[in-house]
Design a protein around this motif. Structure first.
Motif, short mmCIF file in Angstrom:
data_model
loop_
_atom_site.label_atom_id
_atom_site.label_comp_id
_atom_site.label_asym_id
_atom_site.label_seq_id
_atom_site.Cartn_x
_atom_site.Cartn_y
_atom_site.Cartn_z
N VAL A 81 2.12 6.59 -6.88
CA VAL A 81 1.18 7.68 -7.13
C VAL A 81 1.56 9.14 -7.18
N ALA A 82 2.25 9.37 -6.04
CA ALA A 82 2.78 10.66 -5.71
C ALA A 82 3.91 11.16 -7.01
N GLU A 83 4.82 10.00 -7.30
CA GLU A 83 5.65 10.29 -8.24
C GLU A 83 5.13 10.39 -9.43
N VAL A 84 4.11 9.70 -9.99
CA VAL A 84 3.28 10.12 -11.26
C VAL A 84 2.78 11.33 -11.27
N LEU A 85 2.11 11.59 -10.00
CA LEU A 85 1.35 13.06 -10.27
C LEU A 85 2.35 14.02 -10.03
N GLY A 86 3.24 14.03 -9.82
CA GLY A 86 4.36 15.22 -9.58
C GLY A 86 3.78 16.16 -8.63
N ASP A 87 3.48 17.41 -9.08
CA ASP A 87 3.46 18.53 -8.02
C ASP A 87 1.71 18.50 -7.76
N ILE A 88 1.00 17.56 -8.23
CA ILE A 88 -0.61 17.45 -8.30
C ILE A 88 -1.10 16.96 -7.00
N PRO A 89 -1.81 18.00 -6.04
CA PRO A 89 -1.98 17.65 -4.92
C PRO A 89 -3.07 16.53 -4.62
N PHE A 90 -3.12 15.49 -3.77
CA PHE A 90 -4.03 14.32 -4.02
C PHE A 90 -4.94 14.21 -2.78
N VAL A 91 -5.95 13.47 -2.80
CA VAL A 91 -6.62 13.03 -1.83
C VAL A 91 -6.55 11.40 -1.74
N LEU A 92 -6.24 10.86 -0.49
CA LEU A 92 -5.98 9.49 -0.41
C LEU A 92 -7.76 9.09 0.06
N GLN A 93 -8.06 8.47 -0.66
CA GLN A 93 -9.36 7.70 -0.27
C GLN A 93 -9.45 6.49 0.51
N ILE A 99 1.05 -1.18 0.13
CA ILE A 99 0.04 0.08 -0.19
C ILE A 99 0.94 1.22 -0.04
N THR A 100 1.74 1.29 0.73
CA THR A 100 2.61 2.68 1.05
C THR A 100 3.42 2.59 -0.18
N GLY A 101 4.08 1.45 -0.87
CA GLY A 101 4.78 1.58 -1.90
C GLY A 101 4.01 1.94 -3.23
N TYR A 102 2.63 1.63 -3.28
CA TYR A 102 1.66 2.19 -4.45
C TYR A 102 1.50 3.66 -4.51
N PHE A 103 1.21 4.05 -2.91
CA PHE A 103 1.11 5.74 -3.41
C PHE A 103 2.21 6.35 -3.36
N ARG A 104 3.34 5.95 -2.80
CA ARG A 104 4.84 6.49 -3.37
C ARG A 104 4.68 6.62 -4.95
N LEU A 155 -0.44 7.25 8.19
CA LEU A 155 0.67 8.45 8.44
C LEU A 155 2.05 7.95 7.66
N ARG A 156 2.35 6.93 7.10
CA ARG A 156 3.54 6.65 6.50
C ARG A 156 3.28 7.19 5.31
N ILE A 157 2.21 7.08 4.54
CA ILE A 157 2.07 7.71 3.24
C ILE A 157 1.93 9.21 3.37
N VAL A 158 1.42 9.80 4.40
CA VAL A 158 1.54 11.31 4.56
C VAL A 158 2.85 11.71 4.74
N GLU A 159 3.57 11.04 5.52
CA GLU A 159 5.14 11.41 5.69
C GLU A 159 5.96 11.30 4.28
N ASP A 160 5.73 10.04 3.70
CA ASP A 160 6.55 9.77 2.36
C ASP A 160 5.99 10.70 1.24
N CYS A 161 4.50 11.22 1.16
CA CYS A 161 4.20 11.83 0.07
C CYS A 161 3.77 13.24 0.30
N PRO A 162 4.37 14.28 0.13
CA PRO A 162 3.97 15.47 0.63
C PRO A 162 2.76 16.25 -0.20
N THR A 163 2.80 15.44 -1.15
CA THR A 163 1.52 15.95 -2.00
C THR A 163 0.06 15.24 -1.87
N CYS A 164 0.21 14.44 -0.80
CA CYS A 164 -1.00 13.91 -0.09
C CYS A 164 -1.41 14.86 0.84
#
Length: 303
Positions: A123-135, A116-121, A151-160
């Protein structure tokens, strides 16, 4: 752009269709005006309730273009898809058309916290600077997000920048996340779904508002405002008036058809069509809805 400070009511917008199943763009305009007029601070489109999976890519972009041009408030676009290329393409097209951010749910094949955390990392890489909502909607996705994973996703992905909280039961999850923020974890916005079924309690636990599509958005507006003002008794009094309809609307598999019927009766959309495959309301269900709405309007009038 969507940020961690987002609050209030981001209404999940239904996608209107004509009786033959074609996209009803005039009702897209009408519904946008309805939601804004009911006090929405933002809109979320192309989510599960928006029947995104039943739209072609061209139709999805027509809806994005129409809503962002008209809303005048932040618009979040659901971009969940099986592959990262589709997520990236729709996200960038939505942002080019004026969206404030996008929303992504975990795909059902994820099984471990590391996946899960790897997937959203990614996602953040693919989206670049686009802010995203974690559903976080395990009832539909089949993926359970522990608070430590969020919390790990939020820490790893500033655009979340936001969590769409739809776990059930999930009140303790909100408390855990807010306590972590109090101890120094990055605080993001938390907006809650589940049809608003637990809205007063969610705001009391630290949520910033609602992100759901209940057919009376003004209920969510007023409950959130009262709760944020510290008047929880008033928040519950308002909520109690609508609770029978909220409960009726929350029926799995049938809720969207009920919601669209109510929206059509309120003039928000021209037709209650759910695009195929989808449920149709039986005469018995319609009679039950009639009774609920009569009682609701009587209680609203006496408020």
């Amino acid at each position: 752009m969507l940020s961690e400070s987002a609050a209030g009511v981001f209404t999940i917008a239904a996608t209107p269709f004509l009786p033959d199943g074609a996209l009803d763009l005039a009702s897209v305009d009408r519904a946008t005006d309805f939601y804004v007029g009911a006090g929405a601070t933002g809109l979320t489109i192309l989510g599960i309730m928006g029947e995104a999976g039943k739209l072609t890519q061209d139709e999805a972009l027509q809806v994005v273009t129409r809503v962002t041009a008209r809303a005048g408030i932040p618009v979040v676009v659901g971009v969940s898809a099986p592959g990262f290329a589709a997520i990236e393409a729709l996200a960038k097209a939505a942002m080019d058309r004026g969206a404030a951010g996008v929303m992504v749910a975990p795909p059902g094949h994820l099984r471990t916290d590391a996946q899960i955390t790897g997937y959203f990392r990614t996602v953040a890489e693919v989206l670049g600077d686009i802010p995203f909502v974690l559903q976080d909607f395990p009832l539909v996705t089949g993926v359970t997000l522990d608070p430590s994973v969020i919390l790990r996703i939020v820490e790893d992905c500033p655009t979340c920048v936001m969590l769409k909280h739809e776990d059930w039961p999930g009140l303790d999850k909100i408390t855990t996340l807010r306590r972590a923020s109090d101890k120094g974890a990055r605080r993001i916005s938390i907006l809650c779904g589940n049809g608003g079924l637990f809205l007063p309690e969610e705001v009391a636990r630290g949520a910033d508002g609602a992100m759901t599509g209940f057919a009376y958005p003004e209920m969510m507006r007023d409950v959130v405002a009262a709760a944020k003002a510290g008047d929880m008794e008033r928040a519950h009094d308002i909520f109690d008036i609508y609770l029978p309809l909220i409960r009726f609307e929350t029926q799995p598999g049938l809720g969207l058809a009920i919601r669209k019927e109510v929206l059509a009766r309120r003039g928000a959309i021209a037709h209650a069509t759910v695009r195929r495959p989808g449920p149709k309301l039986t005469p018995e269900t319609m009679a039950e809805l009639d009774r609920l709405l009569v009682r609701l309007e009587a209680r609203r009038g006496a408020q």
